[in-house]
Design a protein around this motif. Structure first.
Motif, short mmCIF file in Angstrom:
data_model
loop_
_atom_site.label_atom_id
_atom_site.label_comp_id
_atom_site.label_asym_id
_atom_site.label_seq_id
_atom_site.Cartn_x
_atom_site.Cartn_y
_atom_site.Cartn_z
N THR A 135 -22.53 -7.02 66.50
CA THR A 135 -21.15 -7.10 66.00
C THR A 135 -21.01 -7.79 64.66
OG1 THR A 135 -20.79 -9.16 67.24
CG2 THR A 135 -20.23 -7.09 68.36
N SER A 136 -22.09 -8.32 64.11
CA SER A 136 -21.99 -9.02 62.83
C SER A 136 -23.36 -9.13 62.19
CB SER A 136 -21.41 -10.43 63.02
OG SER A 136 -22.28 -11.21 63.83
N PHE A 137 -23.37 -9.39 60.90
CA PHE A 137 -24.63 -9.64 60.21
C PHE A 137 -25.23 -10.94 60.72
CE2 PHE A 137 -22.21 -7.21 56.89
CZ PHE A 137 -23.00 -6.07 56.95
N ILE A 138 -26.57 -11.00 60.68
CA ILE A 138 -27.21 -12.16 61.29
C ILE A 138 -28.33 -12.74 60.43
CG2 ILE A 138 -28.99 -10.87 62.55
CD1 ILE A 138 -26.95 -13.81 63.98
N ASN A 139 -28.96 -11.92 59.57
CA ASN A 139 -30.10 -12.41 58.80
C ASN A 139 -29.64 -13.08 57.50
OD1 ASN A 139 -31.17 -9.56 60.13
ND2 ASN A 139 -32.58 -11.27 60.34
N TYR A 140 -30.47 -13.96 57.00
CA TYR A 140 -30.09 -14.76 55.82
C TYR A 140 -29.74 -13.86 54.64
CZ TYR A 140 -30.21 -18.49 52.37
OH TYR A 140 -29.87 -19.38 51.38
N ASP A 141 -30.61 -12.90 54.32
CA ASP A 141 -30.34 -12.02 53.18
C ASP A 141 -29.09 -11.18 53.39
OD1 ASP A 141 -32.63 -13.09 52.18
OD2 ASP A 141 -33.73 -11.23 51.98
N GLU A 142 -28.82 -10.82 54.63
CA GLU A 142 -27.61 -10.03 54.90
C GLU A 142 -26.35 -10.82 54.56
OE1 GLU A 142 -28.68 -6.91 58.43
OE2 GLU A 142 -28.29 -8.97 59.04
N PHE A 143 -26.35 -12.08 54.85
CA PHE A 143 -25.20 -12.92 54.50
C PHE A 143 -24.98 -12.94 52.99
CE2 PHE A 143 -25.47 -14.49 58.80
CZ PHE A 143 -24.16 -14.85 59.10
N LEU A 144 -26.05 -13.03 52.23
CA LEU A 144 -25.93 -13.07 50.78
C LEU A 144 -25.26 -11.81 50.24
CD1 LEU A 144 -29.44 -14.55 49.87
CD2 LEU A 144 -27.29 -15.78 50.16
N HIS A 145 -25.66 -10.66 50.76
CA HIS A 145 -25.07 -9.41 50.29
C HIS A 145 -23.69 -9.18 50.90
CE1 HIS A 145 -28.51 -7.89 48.00
NE2 HIS A 145 -29.26 -8.50 48.90
N TRP A 146 -23.46 -9.70 52.07
CA TRP A 146 -22.11 -9.64 52.65
C TRP A 146 -21.13 -10.40 51.77
CZ3 TRP A 146 -20.69 -12.65 57.75
CH2 TRP A 146 -19.33 -12.46 58.03
N ILE A 147 -21.53 -11.58 51.32
CA ILE A 147 -20.67 -12.37 50.43
C ILE A 147 -20.37 -11.59 49.15
CG2 ILE A 147 -20.57 -14.48 49.05
CD1 ILE A 147 -22.42 -15.73 51.26
N ALA A 148 -21.43 -10.96 48.57
CA ALA A 148 -21.24 -10.20 47.34
C ALA A 148 -20.31 -9.01 47.57
CB ALA A 148 -22.59 -9.72 46.82
N ALA A 149 -20.45 -8.32 48.70
CA ALA A 149 -19.59 -7.17 49.00
C ALA A 149 -18.15 -7.62 49.22
CB ALA A 149 -20.12 -6.44 50.23
N ASP A 150 -17.96 -8.74 49.90
CA ASP A 150 -16.61 -9.28 50.09
C ASP A 150 -15.96 -9.65 48.75
OD1 ASP A 150 -15.68 -9.13 52.64
OD2 ASP A 150 -16.53 -11.03 53.30
N ASP A 151 -16.76 -10.24 47.87
CA ASP A 151 -16.25 -10.58 46.54
C ASP A 151 -15.82 -9.32 45.79
OD1 ASP A 151 -16.67 -13.26 46.97
OD2 ASP A 151 -18.59 -13.33 45.92
N LEU A 152 -16.63 -8.26 45.91
CA LEU A 152 -16.31 -7.01 45.23
C LEU A 152 -15.03 -6.40 45.77
CD1 LEU A 152 -17.00 -4.72 43.29
CD2 LEU A 152 -18.56 -3.80 45.02
N MET A 153 -14.85 -6.42 47.09
CA MET A 153 -13.63 -5.84 47.68
C MET A 153 -12.40 -6.68 47.36
SD MET A 153 -14.69 -4.27 51.40
CE MET A 153 -15.16 -5.85 52.08
N THR A 154 -12.59 -8.00 47.25
CA THR A 154 -11.44 -8.88 47.00
C THR A 154 -11.02 -8.85 45.54
OG1 THR A 154 -12.17 -10.35 48.79
CG2 THR A 154 -10.61 -11.24 47.19
N ALA A 155 -12.00 -9.00 44.64
CA ALA A 155 -11.68 -9.11 43.22
C ALA A 155 -11.65 -7.77 42.51
CB ALA A 155 -12.70 -10.02 42.53
N ARG A 156 -12.29 -6.74 43.11
CA ARG A 156 -12.38 -5.43 42.48
C ARG A 156 -13.07 -5.52 41.12
NH1 ARG A 156 -11.99 -1.47 46.20
NH2 ARG A 156 -10.48 -2.11 47.77
N ARG A 157 -14.05 -6.42 41.03
CA ARG A 157 -14.82 -6.58 39.81
C ARG A 157 -16.28 -6.78 40.17
NH1 ARG A 157 -14.57 -10.73 36.84
NH2 ARG A 157 -13.35 -12.13 38.16
N LEU A 158 -17.17 -6.25 39.33
CA LEU A 158 -18.60 -6.44 39.52
C LEU A 158 -19.07 -7.72 38.84
CD1 LEU A 158 -19.81 -2.78 38.84
CD2 LEU A 158 -19.78 -3.94 41.06
N PHE A 159 -20.29 -8.11 39.19
CA PHE A 159 -21.02 -9.19 38.52
C PHE A 159 -20.35 -10.55 38.66
CE2 PHE A 159 -21.50 -5.31 35.74
CZ PHE A 159 -22.68 -4.90 36.32
N LEU A 160 -19.69 -10.80 39.81
CA LEU A 160 -19.15 -12.13 40.07
C LEU A 160 -20.29 -13.07 40.43
CD1 LEU A 160 -16.04 -11.12 42.18
CD2 LEU A 160 -16.07 -11.80 39.78
#
Length: 665
Positions: A135-160
């Protein structure tokens, strides 16, 4: 020279013929030559076309479903701490791998059936990984990319910016694909990411199969090579994560497959293929740095071999195409690095330097540094033995398949003796890809050597992802042209298939420390992700708001950044890492003034760190290895500091408000 059995028979006749003196040295040389030699007449690669056996497909689908139920039962028992958990879990893994591997390796199987079973096994192993946390991401690297994807959906900008993963935002292809699926389907990010990964798994296996088939012309060798690749320690877990390498390795193999399939094309069709390759390489350049580096190395080496090659009617056109592809593979990632100002040398340099220094020190007998003393985490004995047996079987496959793989590329491949290898040494071969992959297989012992050291483990693990493409081919050639032979019967049918199943099981066993979802463990990455830490991070988001500046240990930083949407910091101020303010019973003047001068708002303290040593050897950063637990006095010293307020305490996790320190300056 015939097959292994025939070669041994000839040797015995030579020994025991009347009037002939026995020469043990000569007999030993003949035996070794028969075992490792380039003879390809011991077996044909493929039987006549076979019919697709739907009965076997149905039985194996049912077997795989039963196996996955046992895996799920093992996870359920592990969460409750039942002793039966390993028995249930590993029974399921064995039932998943062995029957399917036996059928894929069986000599008389249709091409379509082998390919279907490869897809079945690959997706079943992906489910094996996903069901650990469905039901959710669990691995360390997955969290890092989850954060990046959330940032992209929230800010609608790349390279944050991402303090936990500074280089990640400059390679945004995975996040772009995942968020596009979210926008198109309305699925949650986790569901969209899981769907994307499932598609990538199937695409990878299909591309790898077609790549091998294009250069060998044998569906049987191709299927066995794909199966051997599944014995890579990164296949089951690392390449199935929501991480940029999961997409990068797929683009890498797709580029290999398209290039290999177009090797005999001329004119306009060849130009179209080059255009597709250029598109794949451009996509890879913005996806993953290591995959792009390996692809550049592969195509660069291929171009060099094409320049050396004397054999072939399309030599000039092949050289031109290989040179152009190599130029693209090298130039596109380099241009991206320059355009974005990516500090790739600073990111990878220390890891590579430390790994090579440690490995060289072990070879030369240098004393082990203090940071190496905690050692790697302990695994169950049966997991270590399975991994060791798999490595030995791979070594045996490489020894008996290396010269045979080279012989497949030689124009004199049908002749006996060592003539094919002589042709290779004279720069006469049909396909440079076979020669290159045979040579790249030597990377396996190098990657294993790196994995024997803590500092070099990262290098060895990442090398395996790419080296196993070559290893899979060499092992497959060994099985088809030596171990199974011309007419495989009895042990010749069963033993190689069982060996391949053990290799795949070795990849599963070596992919993680403990694959069974159990109770909380200290500083153990996915085994440390549990409801208490998640709920604390959610509390911070709900009651403190998003975007507050936090610092904490490695695992809680992940949870705060993902579930809590907080601005987590690895450093207090430039040059002062957060570990320094936690790992002492008193806050020394330097650390006090660093914290006071910083812009940190809150500290999160997890008292569970005092209950056991860190499983991975560190609480905060990989280079800060610590073999003993932190003490309660070290973590709770902030209770007595003026300007620091305790605002949250659930018995184990404490949050301190340190904004009062800044006001007192």
């Amino acid at each position: 020279m015939a097959s292994c059995d025939e070669g041994m028979t000839l040797m015995m006749r030579a020994h025991f013929t009347a009037g002939t003196r026995i020469n043990p040295l000569q007999g030993g040389i003949q035996f070794v030559s028969a075992v490792i030699g380039p003879d390809l007449r011991g077996g044909s690669a493929d039987a006549p076309p076979q019919r697709f056996n739907s009965g076997w497909i149905a039985v194996l689908c049912l077997t795989v479903a039963t196996a996955l139920l046992l895996v799920v039962a093992g996870h359920a028992a592990g969460r409750r701490g039942y002793d039966v958990a390993p028995l249930l879990f590993w029974s399921g893994v064995v039932l998943l791998v062995v029957p399917t591997s036996l059928r894929i390796t069986w000599p008389m199987v249709a091409r379509g059936e082998r390919l279907f079973l490869l897809f079945l096994l690959a997706e079943a192993l992906f489910y094996y990984k996903a069901v650990y946390s469905p039901t959710s991401f669990i691995n360390y690297d997955e969290f890092l990319h989850w954060i990046a994807a959330d940032d992209l959906m929230t800010a609608r900008r790349l390279f944050l910016s991402n303090p936990l993963f500074p280089i990640g935002p400059t390679y945004p292809a995975l996040e772009i694909l995942a968020t596009a699926i979210v926008d198109l389907t309305g699925l949650p990010l986790f569901a969209a990411g899981t769907l994307l990964l499932a598609v990538l798994r199937g695409t990878f296996i299909g591309a790898l199969f077609l790549f091998f088939e294009s250069i060998t012309g044998s569906p049987r060798i191709s299927a066995i090579a794909c199966l051997a690749y599944m014995g890579c320690s990164t296949f089951v877990l690392f390449e199935s994560m929501f991480s940029y390498e999961s997409l990068g390795i797929v683009l890498c193999v797709l580029a290999f497959a398209v290039e290999a399939a177009s090797k005999d094309l001329v004119g306009r069709p060849r130009l179209k293929a080059l255009g597709l390759i250029a598109l794949l390489l451009a996509s890879l350049a913005v996806t993953h740095h290591l995959s792009a580096t390996f692809t550049a190395t592969y195509f660069g080496a291929l171009a060099a071999l094409e320049a050396l090659r004397r054999q072939g009617p399309l030599r000039i056109e092949a050289r031109t195409a290989a040179g152009f592809t190599a130029l693209l593979a090298i130039a596109l990632p380099s241009l991206w690095v320059q355009a974005r100002g990516i500090p790739l040398t600073g990111y990878l340099g220390p890891v590579v330097e430390s790994g090579f220094d440690t490995l060289l020190g072990k070879i030369l007998g240098a004393p082990t540094p203090r940071s190496e003393h905690p050692g790697p985490p302990d695994k169950a004995l049966y997991m270590r033995l399975t991994t060791l047996l798999a490595i030995l079987l791979l070594a045996l496959g490489l020894a008996t398949g290396f010269f045979r793989s080279l012989a497949m590329a030689a124009p004199s491949g049908a002749r006996s003796g060592w003539r094919p290898i002589q042709d290779i040494l004279k720069r006469r071969w049909r396909d440079s890809r076979l020669v290159l992959l045979a040579l790249l297989a030597f990377g396996l012992p190098v990657s294993v050597a790196f994995r024997l050291t803590i500092a070099g483990w990262e290098i060895g693990n990442r090398m395996g992802t790419f080296v196993f493409i070559a290893v899979g081919l060499v092992v497959a050639v060994s099985i088809v042209h030596f171990w199974q032979g011309r007419t495989p019967r009895g042990w010749r049918r069963i033993a190689p298939a069982v060996a391949l199943a053990v290799i795949v099981l070795g990849g599963v066993a070596s992919s993680t420390i403990n694959p069974i979802h159990g109770r909380y463990r200290v500083a153990a990455d996915q085994a440390s992700i549990e409801p208490m830490g998640i709920e604390t991070a959610r509390w911070a988001k709900e009651w403190l708001g998003a975007g507050n500046r936090f610092t904490s240990d490695r695992i809680n930083r992940l949870l705060l950044a993902s579930y809590g949407r907080q601005d987590v910091r690895v450093k207090i101020i430039e040059g002062v890492y957060s570990a320094r303010i936690f790992e002492a019973e008193t806050l020394r003047p330097d650390e006090f003034w660093a914290l006071a001068r910083s812009d940190i708002d809150f500290l999160l303290i997890d008292l569970r760190l005092t209950t056991a040593p860190p499983v991975l050897g560190f609480y905060f950063e990989p280079w800060q290895r610590q073999g003993t637990p932190l003490s309660g006095a070290e973590l709770l010293k902030f209770n007595d500091i003026k300007g620091v307020t305790r605002i949250y305490d659930n018995g184990w996790i404490v949050i301190y408000d340190v904004r009062g320190l800044h006001e007192n300056l």
